[in-house]
Design an enzyme around this catalytic site. Structure first.
Site, PDB file in Angstrom:
ATOM      1  N   ASN A   5       0.857  -1.122  -0.047  1.00 41.51           N
ATOM      2  CA  ASN A   5      -0.206  -0.052   0.007  1.00 41.51           C
ATOM      3  C   ASN A   5       0.887   1.384  -0.089  1.00 41.51           C
ATOM      4  OD1 ASN A   5      -2.477  -1.526   0.230  1.00 41.51           O
ATOM      5  ND2 ASN A   5      -1.987  -1.656   2.406  1.00 41.51           N
ATOM      6  N   HIS A  62     -14.225  -1.815   5.872  1.00 42.47           N
ATOM      7  CA  HIS A  62     -13.251  -2.756   6.539  1.00 42.47           C
ATOM      8  C   HIS A  62     -13.176  -3.148   8.018  1.00 42.47           C
ATOM      9  CE1 HIS A  62      -9.081  -2.265   8.278  1.00 42.47           C
ATOM     10  NE2 HIS A  62      -8.833  -2.761   7.000  1.00 42.47           N
ATOM     11  N   SER A  69     -11.259  -0.884   0.028  1.00 45.91           N
ATOM     12  CA  SER A  69     -10.106  -1.469   0.160  1.00 45.91           C
ATOM     13  C   SER A  69      -9.695  -2.886  -0.670  1.00 45.91           C
ATOM     14  CB  SER A  69      -9.586  -1.800   1.537  1.00 45.91           C
ATOM     15  OG  SER A  69     -10.579  -2.712   2.455  1.00 45.91           O
ATOM     16  N   HIS A 111      -7.785   4.582   1.640  1.00 44.95           N
ATOM     17  CA  HIS A 111      -7.147   4.241   0.339  1.00 44.95           C
ATOM     18  C   HIS A 111      -7.033   5.402  -0.559  1.00 44.95           C
ATOM     19  CE1 HIS A 111      -5.989   0.237   1.277  1.00 44.95           C
ATOM     20  NE2 HIS A 111      -6.938   0.098   1.817  1.00 44.95           N
ATOM     21  N   LYS A 139      -0.384   3.893   4.472  1.00 43.37           N
ATOM     22  CA  LYS A 139      -0.460   3.729   3.048  1.00 43.37           C
ATOM     23  C   LYS A 139       0.042   4.804   2.118  1.00 43.37           C
ATOM     24  CE  LYS A 139      -4.107   0.770   4.250  1.00 43.37           C
ATOM     25  NZ  LYS A 139      -5.559   0.390   4.795  1.00 43.37           N
TER      26      LYS A 139
HETATM   27  C1  LIG Z   1      -5.824  -0.126   6.053  1.00 47.53           C
HETATM   28  C2  LIG Z   1      -7.130   0.361   6.510  1.00 47.53           C
HETATM   29  C3  LIG Z   1      -7.277   0.722   7.697  1.00 47.53           C
HETATM   30  C4  LIG Z   1      -6.247   0.503   8.903  1.00 47.53           C
HETATM   31  O1  LIG Z   1      -5.094   1.397   8.806  1.00 47.53           O
HETATM   32  P1  LIG Z   1      -3.975   0.912   9.375  1.00 47.53           P
HETATM   33  O2  LIG Z   1      -2.950   2.239   9.405  1.00 47.53           O
HETATM   34  O3  LIG Z   1      -3.127  -0.142   8.451  1.00 47.53           O
HETATM   35  O4  LIG Z   1      -4.116   0.369  10.648  1.00 47.53           O
HETATM   36  C5  LIG Z   1      -8.588   1.038   8.270  1.00 47.53           C
HETATM   37  N1  LIG Z   1      -9.456   1.431   7.336  1.00 47.53           N
HETATM   38  C6  LIG Z   1      -9.440   1.002   5.962  1.00 47.53           C
HETATM   39  C7  LIG Z   1     -10.603   1.176   4.873  1.00 47.53           C
HETATM   40  C8  LIG Z   1      -8.034   0.470   5.474  1.00 47.53           C
HETATM   41  O5  LIG Z   1      -7.984  -0.063   4.325  1.00 47.53           O
END
Ligand SMILES: *Cc1c(COP(=O)(O)O)cnc(C)c1O
Length: 388
Positions: free
Chosen positions: A49, A135, A186, A214, A245
């Protein structure tokens, strides 16, 4: 006789039989790009990511190490005790400014930002309405809150409105109704119809939380997200984001009104009962943020979109985000396709239940500005000639 509880080994065996057993793979980042060493071979990583390659950007790594020297390795305490240092405050001011909100609050991850925000804002008697593909962190936060949970089919506005109408008849005068969606999903890489969702939430007096995990850094002016791209950020009550990300680091945040952020400082257990992120991370995140908002961010985004256009053109699709799913159905088919690509030197993960619904196992390709155009065209050719 004492009854025997199920053994961990029997649970693992059941996962293996269902094609759902997962294993950690260790890999080595080589150079600054997405060449990866996996065991004894080199592969091109299409599963990260790190959309803009910022995880290894020299300005960001330099800011990180300078800040470690200046502020120490750890923060030493939770934010409300004595863990708040100048970098934390400055990052939150920068985030609020970037997002155009009154305030922002940072968390140690996007996961905890989601869990900590939903569980603090909602309580029994409230109603939370989530998109079916939200998510896990959003679902977990909703569950923990004790609010009543309703789910609407993915991006289905009629069904969202039905649930809003039902909720507005049911909730008490002091109760909250919260609509939760992602801006870029995601596992599917598609976008939420934010303008219509905002119209619906206004009609029924609900709050709206949008997880821009994202989209942050990728969409909108300066990478401010999809709501900003559509000129609708002012209508989103809580904008969630991650620094893990496109920003290339780790951490999460929520951007919202001052009152909502203050309420989280007072109520969010994930925020209160956890040691503050390392101040150096906050300092590095400030560097990342200014890079995202500036000319270099624009260049990286345009390189990423160029890659996305070329992959999508080759496969007859239109890009919506940096995520490119190839839905295959069964776990076995997705695992075989991923193994076939790995054989050809492409690291593309097979995503299975419970990350995606049963029967929709898939390959999930993510592109990055750090890829070479030749890597992308080689992957496109490999995807086009798959035998599955
Ligand atoms: C990756 C993601 C998270 C979590 O974020 P991290 O910083 O990796 O803990 C939360 N919500 C969505 C939609 C994600 O894709």
């Amino acid at each position: 006789m004492v009854p025997m509880a199920r053994s961990p080994a029997s649970e693992l065996e059941a996962l293996a039989v269902a094609g759902l057993h997962r294993q950690l793979r260790q890999w080595e980042r080589c150079g600054t790009g997405l060449q990866a060493r996996l065991g004894d071979r080199m592969v091109v990583n299409f599963s990260s990511n790190d959309y803009l390659g910022l995880a290894s950007h020299p300005s960001i790594t330099a800011a990180f190490s300078e800040a470690v020297n200046r502020w120490g390795a750890g923060s030493g305490a939770s934010r409300l005790v004595c863990g708040t240092m100048a970098p934390h405050t400055a990052l939150e001011e920068d985030l609020a400014q970037f997002k155009g909100t009154e305030s922002a609050l940072s968390f140690s991850s996007g996961y905890t930002a989601a869990v900590g925000t939903l569980s603090a804002l909602l309580q029994p008697g409230d109603i939370v309405i989530l998109d079916k593909l939200c998510h896990a962190s959003l679902i977990d936060g909703a569950r923990l809150s004790g609010a009543e949970i309703r789910v609407f089919p993915h991006n289905d506005l009629d069904q969202l409105e039905k649930r809003l109408a039902w909720a507005s008849g049911k909730v008490s005068a002091a109760g909250r109704i919260l609509v939760v969606t992602e801006s870029v999903f995601s596992m599917d890489g598609d976008r939420a119809p934010l303008a219509d969702i905002i119209r619906a939430k206004h009609k029924y007096g609900a709050l709206l939380l949008v997880d821009e995990a994202h989209a942050f850094g990728i969409l909108g002016p300066g990478g401010r997200g999809l709501a900003a791209e559509l000129g609708l950020a002012d209508h989103v009550d809580l904008q969630l984001g991650t620094l893990s990300k496109a920003a290339g680091l780790s951490g999460g945040f929520v951007a919202a009104s001052r009152d909502l952020c203050d309420l989280l400082v007072n109520r969010s257990r994930a925020f209160i009962y956890s040691t503050a992120p390392a101040p150096a991370l906050a300092e590095a995140a400030r560097t990342s943020l200014s890079l995202l908002a500036g000319a270099e961010g624009d260049q990286l985004r345009s390189r990423l979109w160029h890659h996305l256009d070329s992959l999508c053109n080759a496969l007859g699709r239109t890009p919506e985000s940096a995520i490119f799913p190839v839905i295959l159905g069964s776990n076995e088919r997705a695992l075989a396709a991923a193994a076939g690509l790995l054989e050809k030197g492409f690291l593309v993960p097979a995503i299975r239940y419970p990350t995606v619904p049963r029967g929709s196992a898939r390959l999930r390709v993510t592109l990055s500005a750090a890829h070479e155009a030749s890597d992308v065209s080689a992957l496109a050719a490999a995807l086009a000639s798959r035998a599955d």
